[in-house]
Each structure stands twice: as C-alpha cells, then as structure tokens.
Design an enzyme around this catalytic site. Structure first.
Site, PDB file in Angstrom:
ATOM      1  N   MET A   1      -1.771  11.591  -0.533  1.00 10.02           N
ATOM      2  CA  MET A   1      -2.693  10.546  -0.050  1.00 10.02           C
ATOM      3  C   MET A   1      -2.247   9.998   1.306  1.00 10.02           C
ATOM      4  SD  MET A   1      -3.873   8.239  -3.273  1.00 10.02           S
ATOM      5  CE  MET A   1      -5.373   8.629  -4.167  1.00 10.02           C
TER       6      MET A   1
ATOM      7  N   THR B   1       0.856  -1.185   0.000  1.00 10.54           N
ATOM      8  CA  THR B   1       0.000   0.000   0.000  1.00 10.54           C
ATOM      9  C   THR B   1       0.887   1.228   0.000  1.00 10.54           C
ATOM     10  OG1 THR B   1      -1.386   1.453   1.351  1.00 10.54           O
ATOM     11  CG2 THR B   1      -0.310  -0.281   2.553  1.00 10.54           C
TER      12      THR B   1
ATOM     13  N   GLN C   1       0.175   9.335  -7.477  1.00  9.57           N
ATOM     14  CA  GLN C   1       1.047   8.668  -6.505  1.00  9.57           C
ATOM     15  C   GLN C   1       0.960   7.150  -6.591  1.00  9.57           C
ATOM     16  OE1 GLN C   1       0.501  11.192  -2.533  1.00  9.57           O
ATOM     17  NE2 GLN C   1      -1.223  11.348  -3.924  1.00  9.57           N
TER      18      GLN C   1
ATOM     19  N   ASP D   1       0.182   3.779   1.408  1.00  9.71           N
ATOM     20  CA  ASP D   1      -0.010   4.440   2.705  1.00  9.71           C
ATOM     21  C   ASP D   1       1.010   4.000   3.763  1.00  9.71           C
ATOM     22  OD1 ASP D   1      -2.165   5.583   1.495  1.00  9.71           O
ATOM     23  OD2 ASP D   1      -3.678   4.422   2.549  1.00  9.71           O
TER      24      ASP D   1
HETATM   25  O1  F6P Z   1      -5.048   3.060   0.397  1.00  7.29           O
HETATM   26  C1  F6P Z   1      -4.473   3.722  -0.668  1.00  7.29           C
HETATM   27  C2  F6P Z   1      -5.289   4.926  -1.070  1.00  7.29           C
HETATM   28  O2  F6P Z   1      -4.661   5.514  -2.203  1.00  7.29           O
HETATM   29  C3  F6P Z   1      -5.503   5.959   0.047  1.00  7.29           C
HETATM   30  O3  F6P Z   1      -4.380   6.747   0.296  1.00  7.29           O
HETATM   31  C4  F6P Z   1      -6.667   6.732  -0.503  1.00  7.29           C
HETATM   32  O4  F6P Z   1      -7.362   7.386   0.544  1.00  7.29           O
HETATM   33  C5  F6P Z   1      -7.487   5.645  -1.151  1.00  7.29           C
HETATM   34  O5  F6P Z   1      -6.608   4.582  -1.463  1.00  7.29           O
HETATM   35  C6  F6P Z   1      -8.169   6.092  -2.399  1.00  7.29           C
HETATM   36  O6  F6P Z   1      -8.961   5.071  -2.878  1.00  7.29           O
HETATM   37  P1  F6P Z   1      -9.699   5.080  -4.308  1.00  7.29           P
HETATM   38  O7  F6P Z   1      -8.673   4.719  -5.332  1.00  7.29           O
HETATM   39  O8  F6P Z   1     -10.757   4.053  -4.183  1.00  7.29           O
HETATM   40  O9  F6P Z   1     -10.223   6.458  -4.530  1.00  7.29           O
END
Ligand code: F6P
Length: 332
Positions: A170, A126, A264, A128
């Site tokens: 993010m 991830t 990102q 994150d």
């Molecule tokens: O978990 C990774 C992530 O990029 C987070 O940082 C972000 O809040 C979320 O996924 C965004 O998700 P989606 O691609 O469903 O908008």
C-alpha cells in the site's frame, strides 16, 4: 479539563495505544475527564459519543484497529460543519479535542483550529508515513514489518520455482512502505509512485537476476505507474497483477503476484509503533494542558516535539530521489 478524542481516516495498528496513553496520563496526572467521538469527524458532526475512561482503555495497548471507530467524514464538506463541531463540543462542555489522523483528518483539524477557534491538538497516524514534519507516523512500522515478512517468505518460494514474485504494497501517494520493506527484505526492484517506471528496465533487472541464478522479487506500490502513464486494469486486481503479466509477456519467465492489501493495516502494532503511539499520546495531553491549539506532536530523531498542524499538512511527505537511489543499488 474535559477532553474529546477521535480517530479519523484509514485505521492502522497503534491507534488504541495513543488513546490509552492520552486517557491514562490525563486522568492520573491532570484529573481530566474524556469523551470519545465515534468514527472520526462523523461522531462530532452527528453527536455520536462513547464513554472513554480508564476501564475502557484497559488491555487495548496491543489491539489493532480503533475502539472509537473511524471514517473519512470531512467536517468542512458542508458550510455549517465548523458550527456543528463547535455546538457538539459545547453541548458536552469539551475544552479540547485530540485528533488522531492522517493528512485529511489533520488537515481539517488545522483549519478548525486556525480559522474557527476549535481547540485541537493533532497526532499523526497512517501506514503510508506521508504526513510532513514528523519522521514517522503511527502504524507505518507495523506495515513495513508485515511487508518485510512477506518478502522473506516469497524469496524461498520464488527460488524453488525460479519464478518472479511481484509483491504489491500500500501507499496511496507515496512509496515509503515499498522503499523500507524493499531494503529490509532484499528486493531486486522497488517501484513507487514518485518515480514512474520503465517496464523494459524492470525486465532487464529480472533477466540479470536470473543470470546470477537467483529468482527476483519486485515490490510495487499500489499507486505506482509505468512511464507511459495509466494502464488498463480491466479485470485485474491492480498494478501488481498488471506488472506480473507484462513481465511474463516480455521475458517469458513465469510470474506470480501477491497483493498484501489490508493485512498491512490490521492486527497488533509492532513494539516500535506501541512505543511511538504511547509517547505521542503522553505528549498530546501535555499539549492540551499547555493550550497549544493547532499543534501536532511529531517524532524528530528520538524526541517528541510539537509542530504546527498547518505545517504538517501543507504538503505530502514523499520519497525523494536520493532515498530511492539507496534501493537502486540492489536492483537486478
Ligand atoms: O491511507 C492508508 C491506505 O491504506 C492507503 O495506503 C490505501 O491506498 C488506502 O488507505 C486504502 O483505503 P481503503 O481502506 O478505504 O480501501
């Protein structure tokens, strides 16, 4: 052995590098056969598979995204989920499942392995970086690189126009990208969800930066919140844009916001992510052959170790106050 592989949750750079390493070592060293499940747990629940062999993984090391597809399907959402998972695996005579995912995807793998006898081994990924029990997750380094490059570029345009540049990065529940890229890029203020921020204090940092004749860069995580709590984002793209407007209103300085978003998560993985993903893949297939069900491969220093999946998903890894204080030295 016959080994299933899936990628679940948000995609990130480096997923294909994990899959490639698993397949290369599995076929060459162990004589394994592989089957890919499409779109994470959805493919297992709905028996949607894809051929996974050495030709399928050739040339994928530098490719972003995932050749298997991904989704946020939760195999535990319905009571018959675990049974459906077991049935699909037995229909394809799968002996083990390598689950490449973040906290939610790996959380399901932990329950399936520990409570339902599904032979799972986990790999943490991830951008994150919020999976516990590992120093880094696949994808994080690339996201930090993208964010740092953006900050570098924004410094020069901020200086030319004597503006405040707000960069929104993010991090759904944690500020890892912000603190790493903020330190690497020389940000003058970094705001993360772990530390609710005082807008007036942010404005003080901005004033002091301008007094020193430099233009400030503020890095804000998309999930960060001011101390007063939720704000009305009606018509705005997110907290970054809200903050830019507040800064303009309170200081009189012009502000612009850049939202990095999914940039990102896309594109080619950094060398570090390729290295990490490849080593995770090599160690995951070893764990399969050791029958180490319910284990996750993890980075500790420069070593790849195995930790219980249950430990890795027990709580989110967040930025503590001491780590944040390192960034604070450069505020203002
Ligand atoms: O978990 C990774 C992530 O990029 C987070 O940082 C972000 O809040 C979320 O996924 C965004 O998700 P989606 O691609 O469903 O908008």
């Amino acid at each position: 052995m016959r080994v299933g592989v899936l990628t679940g949750g948000s995609d990130c750079p480096g997923l294909n590098a994990v899959i490639r390493a698993v397949v290369r070592k599995g076929v060459q060293d162990y004589g394994d056969g592989f089957i890919g499940f499409r779109d994470g747990w959805r493919g297992v629940l709905q028996d949607d598979t894809v051929v996974l062999d050495i030709p399928a993984v050739r040339g994928t090391l530098p490719r972003g995204g995932t050749i298997l597809g991904s989704s946020r399907t939760d195999p535990l959402a319905d009571t018959d989920g675990p049974d459906r998972v077991r049935k699909t695996l037995s229909r394809h005579e799968v002996d083990a499942l390598i689950v490449i995912g973040g906290v939610n995807t790996l959380g399901a793998a932990a329950v399936l392995a520990n409570q339902h006898g599904v032979p799972c081994v986990g790999v943490p990924k991830t951008i994150d970086n919020d999976v516990s029990a590992t120093d880094y997750t696949v994808g994080f380094d690339t996201a930090v690189r993208v964010a740092t490059e953006a900050i570098d570029r924004l410094h020069t345009t901020a200086e030319s126009h004597q503006r405040v540049l707000v960069v929104e990065v993010m991090g759904r529940n944690s500020g890892w990208i912000a603190v790493h890229a903020g330190l690497a890029g020389g940000a003058n203020c970094v705001l993360i969800p772990e530390q609710p921020f005082d807008v007036n204090r942010v404005c003080d940092y901005i004033e002091s930066r301008f007094k020193a004749t430099y233009a400030p860069i503020v890095v804000v995580t998309d999930s960060a919140l001011p101390q007063e709590g939720e704000v009305d984002l009606a018509g705005l793209s997110g907290i970054g844009e809200w903050l830019g407007r507040e800064i303009e209103r309170r200081t009189g300085y012009e502000a612009r916001t850049t939202v990095l978003g999914h940039i990102q998560r896309g594109g080619t993985p950094s060398p570090f992510d390729r290295w990490l993903a490849t080593r995770f893949g090599l160690h995951a297939i070893d764990a399969v052959h050791d029958g180490d069900w319910g284990a996750m491969v993890a980075l500790r220093g420069t070593d790849i170790v195995r930790v219980p999946l249950a430990e890795a998903v027990a709580g989110l890894k967040t930025v503590d106050a001491a780590r944040y204080a390192e960034n604070e030295v450069f505020f203002g």
